[in-house]
Design a protein around this motif. Structure first.
Motif, PDB file in Angstrom:
ATOM      1  N   PRO A 105      39.360  41.207  46.461  1.00  0.00           N
ATOM      2  CA  PRO A 105      38.327  42.183  46.388  1.00  0.00           C
ATOM      3  C   PRO A 105      37.486  42.421  45.083  1.00  0.00           C
ATOM      4  O   PRO A 105      36.272  42.659  44.963  1.00  0.00           O
ATOM      5  CB  PRO A 105      38.917  43.550  46.783  1.00  0.00           C
ATOM      6  N   TYR A 106      38.439  42.289  43.929  1.00  0.00           N
ATOM      7  CA  TYR A 106      37.714  42.595  42.663  1.00  0.00           C
ATOM      8  C   TYR A 106      37.752  41.321  41.591  1.00  0.00           C
ATOM      9  O   TYR A 106      36.895  41.534  40.692  1.00  0.00           O
ATOM     10  CB  TYR A 106      38.833  43.551  41.974  1.00  0.00           C
ATOM     11  N   PRO A 136      38.325  48.637  39.339  1.00  0.00           N
ATOM     12  CA  PRO A 136      38.534  49.454  40.871  1.00  0.00           C
ATOM     13  C   PRO A 136      38.172  50.955  40.658  1.00  0.00           C
ATOM     14  O   PRO A 136      38.202  51.628  41.629  1.00  0.00           O
ATOM     15  CB  PRO A 136      39.618  49.271  40.983  1.00  0.00           C
ATOM     16  N   ARG A 150      33.472  50.315  44.589  1.00  0.00           N
ATOM     17  CA  ARG A 150      34.145  50.274  45.766  1.00  0.00           C
ATOM     18  C   ARG A 150      33.264  50.178  47.113  1.00  0.00           C
ATOM     19  O   ARG A 150      33.600  49.575  48.094  1.00  0.00           O
ATOM     20  CB  ARG A 150      35.302  51.499  45.867  1.00  0.00           C
ATOM     21  N   ASP A 151      32.211  50.969  46.984  1.00  0.00           N
ATOM     22  CA  ASP A 151      31.247  50.630  47.939  1.00  0.00           C
ATOM     23  C   ASP A 151      30.860  49.481  48.158  1.00  0.00           C
ATOM     24  O   ASP A 151      30.391  48.940  49.360  1.00  0.00           O
ATOM     25  CB  ASP A 151      29.965  51.712  47.556  1.00  0.00           C
ATOM     26  N   ILE A 202      32.254  46.564  47.231  1.00  0.00           N
ATOM     27  CA  ILE A 202      33.105  45.647  48.101  1.00  0.00           C
ATOM     28  C   ILE A 202      33.225  46.143  49.740  1.00  0.00           C
ATOM     29  O   ILE A 202      33.106  45.127  50.511  1.00  0.00           O
ATOM     30  CB  ILE A 202      34.400  46.030  47.529  1.00  0.00           C
ATOM     31  N   THR A 203      33.041  47.435  50.123  1.00  0.00           N
ATOM     32  CA  THR A 203      32.933  47.764  51.466  1.00  0.00           C
ATOM     33  C   THR A 203      31.861  47.230  52.180  1.00  0.00           C
ATOM     34  O   THR A 203      31.889  46.564  53.252  1.00  0.00           O
ATOM     35  CB  THR A 203      33.050  49.313  51.499  1.00  0.00           C
ATOM     36  N   PHE A 215      44.725  44.079  43.450  1.00  0.00           N
ATOM     37  CA  PHE A 215      44.135  45.041  43.346  1.00  0.00           C
ATOM     38  C   PHE A 215      43.760  45.466  41.943  1.00  0.00           C
ATOM     39  O   PHE A 215      42.795  45.213  41.024  1.00  0.00           O
ATOM     40  CB  PHE A 215      44.650  46.293  43.984  1.00  0.00           C
ATOM     41  N   ASN A 220      42.426  55.336  43.465  1.00  0.00           N
ATOM     42  CA  ASN A 220      41.303  54.298  43.692  1.00  0.00           C
ATOM     43  C   ASN A 220      41.552  53.072  44.834  1.00  0.00           C
ATOM     44  O   ASN A 220      40.722  52.852  45.538  1.00  0.00           O
ATOM     45  CB  ASN A 220      40.994  53.704  42.230  1.00  0.00           C
ATOM     46  N   THR A 221      42.753  52.600  44.367  1.00  0.00           N
ATOM     47  CA  THR A 221      42.945  51.571  45.579  1.00  0.00           C
ATOM     48  C   THR A 221      43.057  52.370  47.093  1.00  0.00           C
ATOM     49  O   THR A 221      42.793  51.583  47.942  1.00  0.00           O
ATOM     50  CB  THR A 221      44.259  50.958  45.140  1.00  0.00           C
ATOM     51  N   GLN A 275      41.340  54.885  48.100  1.00  0.00           N
ATOM     52  CA  GLN A 275      40.011  55.164  48.500  1.00  0.00           C
ATOM     53  C   GLN A 275      39.535  53.884  49.203  1.00  0.00           C
ATOM     54  O   GLN A 275      38.643  53.887  49.948  1.00  0.00           O
ATOM     55  CB  GLN A 275      39.292  55.572  47.456  1.00  0.00           C
ATOM     56  N   LEU A 276      39.706  52.773  48.390  1.00  0.00           N
ATOM     57  CA  LEU A 276      39.082  51.436  48.872  1.00  0.00           C
ATOM     58  C   LEU A 276      39.735  50.855  50.109  1.00  0.00           C
ATOM     59  O   LEU A 276      38.905  50.687  51.199  1.00  0.00           O
ATOM     60  CB  LEU A 276      39.319  50.419  48.017  1.00  0.00           C
TER      61      LEU A 276
END
Length: 441
Positions: A164-165, A209, A215-216, A218-219, A240, A272-273, A275-276
């Motif tokens: 993801p990051y 992150p 995060r949006d 990545i989504t 993460f 934060n993680t 939330q993702l």
């Protein structure tokens, strides 16, 4: 306006503070309580009455593209002819899938986002330089579409594996120059579009992150894959918060901006993680409920010495090191499956394979999250002072013991091998022959 996730967090934080106060005031001889992940009182979704393909035992393999570890062939990138490069890369993938099919592998976890680039035709990420040697260069075909076509023809499932990051695996001047050159491309790299999101951690470039817009972003990448391609699943790996003592993530300013109300930066990072994972899980279920969402975390959630709910281990813990409360995600039903990386033998006292496999089986037991175990094929046949079992009879007895436990333990529904190219290495051939006899078609 306070949303449901905010109310949940506030309530959880208040329970945490109250429980901590009670613990400090209690008898010192009492064992510590698991303060952060109380089992939520939720109504489980109804179980299907007939078995589905997803419930069949998974015999999987991770196929890594970062640094061209498993694919594409390194020599293909230097070919002057695009047609030859495409042909060589496609044929290499076909050959791999044919071999995997003979071995009885039924699921491939294909790394489609190794960093800040894509192995599919994306409107968000530039093309991966793993394919052509140049970030943003069109490879002339769509590797994810090709993989899906070829695997599905063979009756094999494909999960799109995303890191993801990560933006880049190093911070060398040549890497930064290559990223900067994408500025004129459509799409350009996140490195030039959102420089305020970019940090260095573990000597790599990463997206911070703690930034909600990141995060949006990545989504949205996950949504693009799920919407455009008939993938069977989506998987995040264990990166993460990935930092080292020598190269920590400098998110102090981000914490000052977004961390109000959190008792510590560690709690904020875990939030934060969380939330993702919540928003990716929700997004996939809204778009295509049949697509499985999973995570492959480090094998230890927390050690028993730190949490009464933890495993009897002494390993680096995802909760404390990567700020990933993986047990909570299972309990809350956010994941369709979890695939912890149990990369140790039975004899490794600090993190015994059997101790961890059974611990995870107990975690998933009251839930509907499936459990697949990640096995260290990369260690088979490799000499090790601390783990000599991997070389006893070329590692076959250890591998057999792990597979036997997986198949005999209620709650474990599959095994994933890390990683594909080790099926082709000299030191693993006796183990590969064993897999052929055990799983093969």
């Amino acid at each position: 306006m306070i949303n449901s996730s905010t109310r949940f967090f506030c309530a959880a934080r208040n329970r945490l503070l109250l429980a901590a106060a009670l613990l400090l005031a209690g008898c010192a001889s009492e064992p510590p309580k698991s303060l952060v992940t109380p089992f939520p009182a939720v109504t489980p979704p109804p179980q299907p009455t007939t078995p589905t393909a997803a419930q069949q035992p998974v015999r999987g393999v991770w196929l890594a593209t970062v640094s061209r570890l498993d694919w594409p062939p390194v020599n293909s990138v230097n070919l002057s002819s695009a047609a030859q490069r495409i042909s060589l890369q496609k044929q290499a993938l076909i050959d791999k899938l044919d071999k995997l099919q003979r071995l009885g592998i039924n699921t491939v976890f294909f790394q489609v986002k190794p960093d800040g680039t894509a192995l599919w035709r994306s409107d968000i990420l530039p093309w991966s330089d793993m394919l052509t040697g140049t970030i943003g260069a069109d490879p002339g075909y769509d590797p994810l579409a090709f993989m899906l076509d070829e695997a599905h023809k063979r009756g094999m499932k494909v999960h799109a594996w995303l890191n993801p990051y990560r933006v880049a695996v190093n911070t060398r001047p040549a890497t930064l120059a290559a990223l900067n050159r994408t500025l004129t491309l459509h799409p350009a790299s996140v490195y030039v579009l959102h420089r305020d999101w970019i940090r260095t951690a573990g000597d790599r470039l990463v997206v911070d992150p703690g930034i909600p817009d990141a995060r949006d972003w990545i989504t949205s990448i996950v949504a693009e894959v799920v919407t455009r391609y008939p993938v069977d699943g989506v998987q995040f790996d264990d990166y993460f918060y990935a930092e080292t003592a020598d190269s920590p993530l400098n998110d102090a300013q981000t914490f000052r901006t977004y961390g109000q109300g959190f008792a510590s930066k560690a709690d904020w990072r875990r939030h934060n993680t969380q939330q993702l994972i919540e928003q990716v899980s929700r997004t996939i279920k809204q778009l295509k409920p049949q697509v499985a969402f999973g995570v492959s975390p480090a094998g230890v959630w927390r050690n028993l010495s730190h949490d009464a709910a933890g495993s009897d281990t002494r390993g680096a813990a995802a909760y404390d090191e990567a700020f990933a409360d993986t047990r909570r995600w299972v309990q809350q039903g956010l994941l369709d499956y979890i695939a912890p990386q149990l990369y140790w033998p039975f004899a490794r006292e600090a993190a015994r394979y059997d101790v961890l496999a059974r611990w995870w089986a107990d975690v998933v037991k009251p839930t509907h999250t499936r459990l697949y175990i990640g096995v260290a094929l990369y260690k088979v046949g490799e000499p090790s002072r601390t783990e000599p079992d991997w070389t006893v009879q070329s590692g076959v007895p250890e591998l057999k013991r792990q597979l036997d436990l997986n198949e005999a333990t209620s709650g474990i529904e599959g095994t994933i091998l890390f990683r594909e190219d080790y099926l082709n290495q000299p030191q693993t051939q006796q183990a590969v022959n064993y897999l052929q006899q055990r799983w093969g078609n």
